[in-house]
Design a protein around this motif. Structure first.
Motif, mmCIF file in Angstrom:
data_model
loop_
_atom_site.group_PDB
_atom_site.id
_atom_site.type_symbol
_atom_site.label_atom_id
_atom_site.label_comp_id
_atom_site.label_asym_id
_atom_site.label_seq_id
_atom_site.Cartn_x
_atom_site.Cartn_y
_atom_site.Cartn_z
ATOM 1 N N LEU A 197 0.868 -1.174 0.000
ATOM 2 C CA LEU A 197 0.000 0.000 0.000
ATOM 3 C C LEU A 197 0.905 1.224 0.000
ATOM 4 N N GLU A 251 1.817 4.775 0.753
ATOM 5 C CA GLU A 251 1.291 5.716 1.747
ATOM 6 C C GLU A 251 1.732 7.157 1.549
ATOM 7 N N GLU A 252 2.962 7.352 1.110
ATOM 8 C CA GLU A 252 3.452 8.727 0.967
ATOM 9 C C GLU A 252 4.743 8.749 0.174
ATOM 10 N N SER A 259 8.661 9.408 -0.293
ATOM 11 C CA SER A 259 9.795 9.115 0.575
ATOM 12 C C SER A 259 10.782 10.267 0.567
ATOM 13 N N GLY A 317 5.633 2.729 1.679
ATOM 14 C CA GLY A 317 4.343 2.170 2.021
ATOM 15 C C GLY A 317 4.532 0.983 2.944
ATOM 16 N N ARG A 318 3.534 0.118 2.992
ATOM 17 C CA ARG A 318 3.572 -1.036 3.888
ATOM 18 C C ARG A 318 2.995 -2.253 3.190
ATOM 19 N N PRO A 332 1.576 -0.126 11.228
ATOM 20 C CA PRO A 332 1.981 1.269 11.450
ATOM 21 C C PRO A 332 2.518 1.483 12.857
ATOM 22 N N VAL A 351 8.937 0.085 7.222
ATOM 23 C CA VAL A 351 8.187 0.403 6.013
ATOM 24 C C VAL A 351 8.847 -0.269 4.819
ATOM 25 N N ILE A 410 -0.605 7.624 -4.331
ATOM 26 C CA ILE A 410 -0.782 7.406 -2.897
ATOM 27 C C ILE A 410 -2.164 6.807 -2.665
ATOM 28 N N GLY A 411 -2.199 5.737 -1.894
ATOM 29 C CA GLY A 411 -3.437 5.021 -1.641
ATOM 30 C C GLY A 411 -3.618 3.797 -2.526
#
Length: 83
Positions: free
Chosen positions: A23, A25-26, A28, A37-38, A44, A49, A59-60
């Motif tokens: 996933l 997430e943001e 880097s 992501g993860r 979390p 990560v 993202i997402g």
């Protein structure tokens, strides 16, 4: 902590070459890995990560990645597909 770092490193090294859904997430702060992501095994604020080497990602989104490297807590990957 040093014993846990060694255990975590061994577990993460065993994932090199595997395919994991990540996933995104943001962005880097690492110049060689544009996103982070993860994967399913990374909780979390508990686990590390996955840094993803790609020029663009949303993202997402969830992307299929090959794990190419690791350190004590983080994984490093490249995208091989998108969902």
């Amino acid at each position: 902590m040093s014993e846990q770092a060694a255990i975590s490193l061994a577990v993460d090294k065993a994932l090199i070459g595997s395919i994991q859904d990540v996933l995104i997430e943001e962005k880097s702060d690492r110049p060689d890995y544009a996103f982070m992501g993860r994967c399913r095994r990374q909780a979390p604020e508990i686990d590390g990560v996955t840094y993803v080497k790609t020029a663009k990602a949303r993202i997402g989104s969830i992307v299929s990645c090959r794990i190419t490297d690791s350190d004590e807590y983080d994984l490093f990957a490249e995208i091989i597909g998108r969902h």
